[in-house]
Scaffold this active site. Structure first.
Site, PDB file in Angstrom:
ATOM      1  CG  HIS A  31      -2.040   1.108   1.419  1.00  0.00           C
ATOM      2  ND1 HIS A  31      -3.214   1.125   1.328  1.00  0.00           N
ATOM      3  CD2 HIS A  31      -1.527   2.334   1.577  1.00  0.00           C
ATOM      4  CE1 HIS A  31      -3.869   2.284   1.360  1.00  0.00           C
ATOM      5  NE2 HIS A  31      -2.831   3.188   1.665  1.00  0.00           N
ATOM      6  CD  GLU A  32       1.697   3.304   3.622  1.00  0.00           C
ATOM      7  OE1 GLU A  32       1.975   4.244   3.143  1.00  0.00           O
ATOM      8  OE2 GLU A  32       0.809   2.860   4.444  1.00  0.00           O
ATOM      9  CG  HIS A  88       0.633   6.246  -0.879  1.00  0.00           C
ATOM     10  ND1 HIS A  88      -0.537   6.747  -1.277  1.00  0.00           N
ATOM     11  CD2 HIS A  88      -0.153   5.573   0.318  1.00  0.00           C
ATOM     12  CE1 HIS A  88      -1.497   7.008  -0.444  1.00  0.00           C
ATOM     13  NE2 HIS A  88      -1.313   5.895   0.463  1.00  0.00           N
TER      14      HIS A  88
HETATM   15 ZN    ZN Z   1      -2.701   5.164   1.991  1.00  0.00          ZN
END
Ligand code: ZN
Length: 203
Positions: A158-159, A162
């Protein structure tokens, strides 16, 4: 060497262009610089305050290849031992990683609801790989390797997204999109097969 003061930063929300940029790498000298050392400490404070288990620099308005992770034991107390086992969720001590390169170690698909501090109070089903590894630099610009399985691997993926300008909503099962309140009320405790059936998600 540096002051101990830390600040809680503003977390930018979906629609902010910085969340859609590709973040840039930092040199070892930049990583060791005062502003970046402060940024790491402030991101840690911001993540803890939110509270969240991961935070990427673009989420505080900095298009840099840096994220922080910490899954504290107290965040897991609301979940049953059974849920924690299904999620393969274990406490993860704080770490920061710069310029990460991500490799999938186990591509077994894992379906769970996840949320994002930059996407308000929503949750959605997102498929992630079961295990990944990340090579990068730590906050002293020393090489770091992180091997992540289960929930930790989900946080890392998830990170990492980004930093590519991606959000979990780009990968979500759209029919599962829920407010946090509705997620807690209707979906949080259902096994994945059952909620896929109830949401009428086709395989
Ligand atoms: Zn996030």
């Amino acid at each position: 060497m540096f002051g101990k003061s830390e600040r809680v930063l503003k977390i930018v929300q979906a629609g902010d262009p910085v969340l859609r940029q590709e973040a840039r790498a930092l040199s070892p000298d930049e990583i060791r610089s005062r502003p970046i050392q402060d940024l790491v400490r402030n991101m840690r404070a911001t993540m803890r305050k939110a509270p969240g288990v991961g935070l990427a620099a673009p989420q505080v308005g900095e298009p840099l290849r840096l994220f922080v992770v910490e899954d504290r034991p107290e965040f897991q107390q609301k979940q049953s031992a059974d849920e924690l086992m299904r999620m393969e969720r274990h406490p993860v001590p704080f770490y920061a990683v710069f310029n990460p390169v991500l490799t999938v170690d186990d591509d077994a698909p894992c379906d769970f609801f996840e949320g994002c501090l930059s996407v308000g109070d929503f949750r959605a089903l997102v498929r992630r790989a079961r295990a990944v590894r990340v090579l990068g630099l730590d906050e002293n610009a020393a090489p770091i390797e992180v091997r992540a399985i289960g929930w930790h691997a989900r946080i890392v993926q998830h990170e990492y997204d980004h930093l590519q300008g991606m959000l979990c909503i780009d990968r979500m099962e759209a029919r599962s999109f829920s407010t946090l309140e509705n997620f807690s009320r209707h979906w949080a405790h259902l096994p994945v097969d059952e909620l896929r059936r109830q949401l009428r998600i086709e395989d």
